[in-house]
Enzyme design. Structure first.
Site, PDB file in Angstrom:
ATOM      1  CG  HIS A  88      -0.089  26.010 -72.256  1.00 53.85           C
ATOM      2  ND1 HIS A  88       0.237  26.683 -70.900  1.00 53.85           N
ATOM      3  CD2 HIS A  88       0.515  24.879 -71.841  1.00 53.85           C
ATOM      4  CE1 HIS A  88       0.614  25.833 -69.972  1.00 53.85           C
ATOM      5  NE2 HIS A  88       0.516  24.377 -70.663  1.00 53.85           N
ATOM      6  CD  GLU A 140       2.067  18.116 -69.907  1.00 57.16           C
ATOM      7  OE1 GLU A 140       2.487  17.131 -70.471  1.00 57.16           O
ATOM      8  OE2 GLU A 140       2.640  19.023 -69.497  1.00 57.16           O
TER       9      GLU A 140
END
EC number: 5.4.2.12
Length: 584
Positions: free
Chosen positions: A290, A365
């Site tokens: 990201h 994550e």
């Protein structure tokens, strides 16, 4: 009776239909019970009271008769289901006999066990259950286990209904699993017994799976037939002694279900499979980190869902990577995690190509637990890294040293990650768009540590030190190619090509495959102990033994192949060494 032709699927479907009718009638009776048995008098006079009492008495008599009729109906449905199962078992016996006649020694042993050991035991038990004496004593015999465990000690499982499509479990000591309702799975047996037959699929639906055979001995139930265009249900598996159930017949345009796995010690059936579907077609996955977030800018540990969005710089990075990727498309699919930052990074590419990204939790994550929002450069940051680094070195059983993390160890993390990869692979094959380079390619937006650890745990040319020496920057990409069956190869890391595995790396992968198998097996067995289900424990032990055995057998062959195939390829070159920034 020399020759009998029975449409067993129609028989099972008829039993399921009758069960549905019975459920509807019982529901109607229950709905009418209160207003009809307790009729209020129209007025306070004696005539009105007498009429109300008369109608209430008639209603109570009807309810008593209806209850008796329901009992007879349930018994008839059970007998009909048992008949369908009996014919299915006969077909299994015939099929195994044919395999034995063709010279299969295991099939011959299994046939002997069925004919001289299990067959007589099962027949005797069923005769007792269906005998007048057995039916009379059943409430007394089963009362203790029903009170304590909610399950009969001796008895067959109930047939599935519209409200509860799966067949009920058989008695703890003895009993067959109940047949599934339309599309429902067959019930599992107890210690001794056959799994229930899966319910037939409806209107193109897949047939239900056959139930699991007894913990000690018993055959898997037959899979349910598929509806028109639907696949047949898979046959149920046997555990220790018994045959796997036949797969259900596929509907017109569908395929037959797989045969269930045979008993661990004695039994015939299909083989267990590990891994996902697919036809071996190779695809490319571009894992993209990201864009920048406030946590990245402040060097904080930031892993919780949904997390913050992108900074202004992060939005610029997202648009830039979208423009670069769009020029290399088209793509088979776009995927992101539950984190807002990955979704905002994926949005520009999705808008350019007119595609809708699919959210996959397996791309989240690695969770930091109580270390959330603490500085990356700190004791907490170091503890956060220890477990995942160990996972990449072949020790997935090492726990996450961040209390409160949902990724308790590498096994839990890797199963979520590989599950996401499997979904990406399946979706890519369902939409096999070829990119500019001639490969079927999908883009998956995730976070730095998940991308790095997930790829290093699964590719056949890993370089775990890259996690420390060259962490993936914001909107950096890691490219892998392959498939779940044949394995994955690391193609590039943040734009730097990665060559084939050198001999030391290949040998490391061989050792990794050898030592991870018992870790996965031990964890699965440990988890199964908390289910309270003996079948789950037996399955975990059996699967673990198979996995460890396969790894041990494969190891020397893999080492020999790697030594023979060693060609001295340059592995990595030109990789810069920088200050690690591993945590997004």
């Amino acid at each position: 009776m020399s020759f009998v032709i029975v449409a067993r699927d129609a028989l099972a479907a008829a039993a399921a239909d009758l069960a549905q009718i019975g459920s509807a009638v019982n529901a109607g009776n229950l709905a009418a019970a209160n207003p009809t048995t307790a009729v209020a008098a129209a007025a306070a006079d004696e005539v009105s009271a007498a009429l109300a009492a008369l109608f209430g008495a008639h209603a109570r008599e009807y309810q008593a008769a209806a209850a008796q009729a329901a009992a007879y109906h349930e018994q008839f449905v059970h007998r009909l289901s048992a008949a369908a199962t009996s014919y299915a078992v006969t077909e299994v016996t015939i099929a195994t006999s044919l395999r034995g006649a063709l010279g299969s020694a295991p099939a011959s042993v299994s046939d002997g066990f069925q004919a001289f050991v299990y067959g007589p035991i099962h027949a005797t038990g069923q005769q007792w259950i269906n005998s007048p004496v057995g039916e009379a004593l059943a409430p007394i015999v089963n009362a203790p286990t029903n009170v304590l465990l909610g399950r009969d000690l001796i008895g067959n499982g109930v047939t599935g209904t519209a409200a509860a499509p799966n067949g009920g479990p058989g008695g703890l000591l003895f009993g067959d699993g109940g047949a599934g309702y339309t599309g429902g799975n067959g019930g599992s047996a107890g210690l001794i017994g056959n799994g229930g037959t899966g319910g037939a699929g409806f209107a193109g639906g897949v047939g239900g799976m056959g139930g699991t055979g007894g913990w000690l001995m018993g055959n898997g139930g037959m899979g349910g037939a598929g509806g028109v265009g639907g696949n047949g249900g898979a046959g149920g598996q046997a555990l220790l002694f018994g045959n796997g159930g036949l797969g259900g017949a596929g509907g017109a345009g569908g395929v037959d279900g797989a045969i269930g796995r045979g008993g661990w010690f004695i039994g015939t059936g299909g083989m267990a499979t590990i891994g996902g579907g697919g036809n071996g077609q190779s695809i490319v996955i571009d894992f993209v980190r990201h864009g920048q977030t406030p946590g990245n800018a402040a060097m904080l540990i930031d892993t919780a869902v949904p997390g913050p969005g992108l900074t202004a710089l992060g939005q610029q990075q997202a648009q830039a990577i979208a423009n670069a990727l769009a020029a290399k498309g088209p793509y088979a699919g776009i995927f992101d995690s539950q984190l807002i930052r990955t979704q905002q990074t994926a949005a520009p590419l999705a808008n350019l190509l007119g595609m809708a990204p699919q959210v996959l939790p397996g791309l989240n994550e690695i969770h930091a637990g109580i270390f959330e929002d603490l500085p990356q450069i700190s004791p907490a940051g170091l503890l956060y890294l220890v477990g995942p680094i160990a996972w990449t070195l072949g020790f997935p059983i090492v726990p996450m040293l961040a209390p409160g993390s949902t990724d308790v160890n590498g096994i839990v993390f890797n199963r979520a990650f590989t599950g996401a990869v499997q979904t990406i692979y399946d979706a890519s094959l369902a939409n096999p768009v070829v990119a500019a380079d001639g490969n079927i390619t999908s883009v998956a937006y995730s976070s730095a540590f998940t991308i790095g650890v997930g790829t290093m745990m699964n590719v056949d040319n890993p370089h775990p030190l890259l996690l420390l020496t060259h962490p993936v920057p914001n909107t950096g990409a890691v490219v892998v190619q392959g498939n779940p069956e044949g394995g994955w190869t690391l193609v590039s890391w943040d734009g730097i090509p990665v060559g084939p595995a050198s001999l030391p790396t290949a040998l490391f992968v061989d050792v990794r495959e050898l030592i991870t198998a018992p870790q996965y097996a031990a964890y699965d067995i440990w988890e199964s102990l908390f289910t309270g289900d003996p079948a789950a424990v037996i399955n975990a032990v059996r699967d673990g033994a198979d996995e460890v055995g396969a790894a041990v057998v494969q190891f020397p062959h893999a080492v020999a192949d790697d030594v023979i195939d060693a060609t001295g390829h340059p592995y990595l070159s030109g990789l810069p060494i920088g200050l690690p920034s591993l945590i997004p």
